[in-house]
Design a protein around this motif. Structure first.
Motif, PDB file in Angstrom:
ATOM      1  N   CYS A 153      -4.530  -1.801   0.891  1.00 51.62           N
ATOM      2  CA  CYS A 153      -3.939  -3.431   0.563  1.00 51.62           C
ATOM      3  C   CYS A 153      -3.154  -3.757   1.796  1.00 51.62           C
ATOM      4  CB  CYS A 153      -3.868  -4.241  -0.446  1.00 51.62           C
ATOM      5  SG  CYS A 153      -2.785  -3.711  -1.659  1.00 51.62           S
ATOM      6  N   GLN A 154      -2.067  -2.636   1.627  1.00 57.17           N
ATOM      7  CA  GLN A 154      -0.445  -3.006   2.293  1.00 57.17           C
ATOM      8  C   GLN A 154       0.103  -3.768   1.761  1.00 57.17           C
ATOM      9  OE1 GLN A 154      -0.078  -0.971   5.723  1.00 57.17           O
ATOM     10  NE2 GLN A 154      -2.014  -0.892   6.378  1.00 57.17           N
ATOM     11  N   CYS A 170      -3.192  -3.130  -5.162  1.00 54.84           N
ATOM     12  CA  CYS A 170      -4.665  -2.133  -5.072  1.00 54.84           C
ATOM     13  C   CYS A 170      -3.984  -1.021  -5.673  1.00 54.84           C
ATOM     14  CB  CYS A 170      -5.541  -1.968  -4.403  1.00 54.84           C
ATOM     15  SG  CYS A 170      -4.589  -0.703  -2.353  1.00 54.84           S
ATOM     16  N   CYS A 195      -2.185   2.952  -3.312  1.00 55.54           N
ATOM     17  CA  CYS A 195      -0.457   3.702  -2.361  1.00 55.54           C
ATOM     18  C   CYS A 195       0.352   4.416  -3.603  1.00 55.54           C
ATOM     19  CB  CYS A 195       0.275   2.860  -1.510  1.00 55.54           C
ATOM     20  SG  CYS A 195       0.574   1.248  -2.396  1.00 55.54           S
ATOM     21  N   CYS A 226       3.460   0.952  -0.825  1.00 59.68           N
ATOM     22  CA  CYS A 226       3.408   0.283   0.289  1.00 59.68           C
ATOM     23  C   CYS A 226       4.827  -1.097   0.333  1.00 59.68           C
ATOM     24  CB  CYS A 226       1.803  -0.813   0.586  1.00 59.68           C
ATOM     25  SG  CYS A 226       1.343  -1.768  -0.804  1.00 59.68           S
TER      26      CYS A 226
HETATM   27  S1  FES Z   1      -1.667  -0.457  -0.842  1.00 57.27           S
HETATM   28 FE1  FES Z   1      -2.689  -1.753  -2.664  1.00 57.27          FE
HETATM   29  S2  FES Z   1      -1.019  -1.908  -3.518  1.00 57.27           S
HETATM   30 FE2  FES Z   1      -0.088  -0.240  -1.607  1.00 57.27          FE
END
Ligand code: FES
Ligand code: FES
Lengths: 456, 175
Positions: B37-38, B42, B45, B57
């Motif tokens: 999700c960056q 989520c 990462c 992220c």
């Molecule tokens: S990519 Fe989703 S929390 Fe970092």
């Protein structure tokens, strides 16, 4: 059958738990360009002008495509079945849903690609939009699709039909008519891996396409059709899907990446953001399902009339197929000898809808099972007994004429009752799938029974 | 800037505000941490920063200059699984595998911190911000609890095909 019941290790499990499984986004091929799309900011509008020249002159921009760059822009997922195409890869003159792609850019970084998209100049003339399938057939509803608001290609009909038995007689003979309306809504599949592909132009002129698709050969056909190239020009690499749940059946990114890779003569990657995944990726459809059952006081379902509206969003894609599955399952796990089903695929100015975990079937199963409880409530019957009594049995004929050889309704219902601690009477507890006889073969079920095992 | 990534010291050339996720994936080609999700929502990462699970992220690389980073690649290999990895494998806690690196790292940190068996509630809390769309979580929770107790189910009782029957043994990970 040695594998059934055994604890087999997942063939890809070691890769997953060690983080070595290579998803599309993990493939490394040296310098790769990033893709971003100019997307519609309106639900329904004419495009009155589009100018990408400023974007083209920007630093780091290597290729921009619009509908003019697509050899076959308008395509349909059901063209293989003879249904004409209806959906442009890149919008041409008009947009029909918020987020529809209009132009795409490949640039040296994600930021440069985004800046180029923002530099594109576009103007629209907004049109009235249609969001609710229930209004699509109103005389004053805006007509939003070139085929009208209803998909017209079910053979001679503009809807999927099922006709079985004598429906009018069933309703004449009913003691009670039980009606219900069910409206399961759109759901985003939300795979943890967003839509992504990487396309590498090879020296041989072929394209290597790393894809997260759930449907490899189908996606290959879609790309080949839009590009108007033979299949042997495409090498698809797939099979590792970071969750799909139906949302990776439609071909989302591969074709646009392929066109950009050819134009820029560089590897090109497009990874959707989580926002794109939520806002513009296809969802499960919303439905409007009306059921009307003719029921006898003993609890037999003598007949069912059904009208379904299936929200396809702005284009057809696979919805006509989803509605066909819906039609086949509309009597649920039960035997109803008289049926009349009319299902319409309706266009709206929403994101085109697609498969999700039981395409078209889960919606009608939800409606049917909720309706069974409603019948039991209205008739003062036990909902378990109602289900077991009407359950499919060997030799019963389904709505679409299939003679059932191994129905599992009785076994599943008994197991479910057992799990939730329901005490059934000995008569019902002892039921099985064997062909109907005696009290379970009332007059109205005789004609539909077929013990020769031959399908209609 | 410097980082110690999975035990090796590396010099970082990305700009200081680059998210650690991008430094790992794009500068260092370490692809275990995933971009789900960056935006911190989520957990795909997740990496360990000096032993603590963090969302790479949302972490600017300059903020962790000099830190020790553990990604899934530093936890164990296929031939030498950690207890948590073995438990995920044997309890079928990974389906598509996209959430798995983040889950395994967060679970590893939890068990490390607790130093012994963990309860269901503790697993729920530690993995609360990690989404999995495939498994329904039950097998993940079972796997973490089993790993913390050192009890890992066996998947070794493979069926033996009879002569003339097709081979049913799995061929191993394509990775
Ligand atoms: S990519 Fe989703 S929390 Fe970092
Ligand atoms: S295994 Fe697919 S998201 Fe968790």
């Amino acid at each position: 059958m040695k594998a059934v019941g055994a604890r087999l290790p997942r063939y890809d499990g070691l890769g997953h738990v060690t983080g070595r499984t290579q998803f599309v986004d993990d493939v490394r091929v040296g310098k790769t360009l990033w893709v971003k799309a100019l997307r519609s900011t309106h639900h329904n509008a004419a495009i009155t002008s589009l100018d990408t020249s400023k974007a083209e002159a920007m630093k780091g921009v290597r290729a921009i495509i619009t509908h003019k760059d697509v050899p076959k822009n308008v395509y349909g997922h059901l063209e293989g079945l003879g249904v004409p195409g209806d959906e442009p890869l890149l919008a041409d003159g008009e947009v029909r849903w918020l987020g529809q792609p209009i132009a795409a850019v490949a640039a040296e970084s994600e930021a440069a690609a985004q800046a180029a998209v923002e530099a594109m100049e576009i103007s629209y003339e907004e049109r009235p939009a249609l969001f609710d399938i229930r209004n699509a057939l109103d005389p004053d509803a805006p007509e939003i699709h070139q085929w009208g608001n209803v998909y017209p290609h079910y053979g001679p009909y503009n809807h999927r039909r099922v006709r079985k038995g004598d429906i009018d007689r069933a309703f004449d003979e009913a003691d009670t008519i039980v009606e219900g309306v069910y409206r399961p809504q759109a759901i985003e599949q939300v795979p943890m891996e967003t839509q992504v592909s990487l396309v590498v132009p090879e020296a041989s002129g072929r394209l290597t396409i790393y894809s997260c698709t759930q449907a490899m050969y189908f996606s290959m056909g879609v790309v080949a059709a839009h590009l108007q190239v033979p299949l042997n020009k495409l090498k698809f690499v797939g099979g590792t899907v970071g969750g799909g749940f139906g949302g990776k059946v439609d071909t989302a990114t591969e074709t646009i990446c392929a066109l950009l890779a050819l134009k820029a003569r560089k590897p090109v990657k497009w990874r959707w953001t989580r926002e794109e995944e939520f806002l513009v990726s296809s969802t499960r459809a919303p439905w409007h399902i009306e059921l009307q059952d003719a029921v006898s006081k003993e609890g037999w379902i003598l007949g069912r009339r059904t009208v379904t509206l299936h929200d396809s969003g702005a284009y057809a894609r696979f919805s006509p197929y989803g509605l066909t599955k819906h039609a086949f399952h509309h009597s649920g796990a039960y035997t109803i000898p008289n049926l009349r089903f009319d299902g319409f695929v309706v266009f709206t100015n929403r994101v085109p809808t697609t498969a999700m975990r039981g395409f078209g079937v889960t919606s009608v199963s939800f409606a049917v099972e909720t309706h069974m409880n409603r019948i039991a409530e209205v008739m003062g019957l036990d909902p378990w007994e109602l289900r077991l009594k009407n359950a499919n049995r060997i030799g019963d004929t389904s709505g679409n004429g299939v003679v059932l050889k191994d129905p599992s309704t009785v076994a599943v219902t008994l197991a479910a009752a057992d799990r939730v601690g329901i005490e059934l009477s000995a008569e019902y507890r002892g039921m099985n799938e064997e062909p109907r006889t005696g009290a379970l073969l009332p007059e109205h079920l005789v004609a539909q029974q077929n013990l020769n095992g031959e399908g209609a | 800037m410097n980082l110690i990534v999975n035990g090796s010291e590396v010099e970082i050339v990305s700009p200081p505000l680059t998210p650690l996720l991008h430094v790992l994936r794009d500068e260092l080609d370490i692809t275990g941490p995933k971009a789900g999700c960056q935006q911190g929502g989520c957990g795909t990462c997740t990496v360990l920063i000096d032993g603590e699970p963090r969302r790479s992220c949302l972490t600017a690389v300059a903020a962790v200059d000099g830190a020790s980073i553990t990604t899934i690649e530093g936890v164990g290999q296929a031939e030498e699984l950690s207890a948590v990895q073995a438990a995920f494998y044997k309890h079928y806690a990974a389906q598509c595998g996209f959430c798995t690196p983040g889950m395994v790292l967060a679970a590893t940190a939890l068990i490390e911190r607790k130093g012994g068996p963990v309860e269901r509630d503790e697993v729920l809390e530690a993995l609360g911000g990690h989404y999995c769309r495939c498994t329904g979580y039950v097998k993940i929770i079972d796997a973490v609890m089993a790993a913390s107790r050192g009890e890992v189910d066996s998947v070794d009782d493979l069926p033996v095909p009879e002569p003339g029957q097709p081979e049913v043994l799995p061929k191993g990970s394509p990775a």
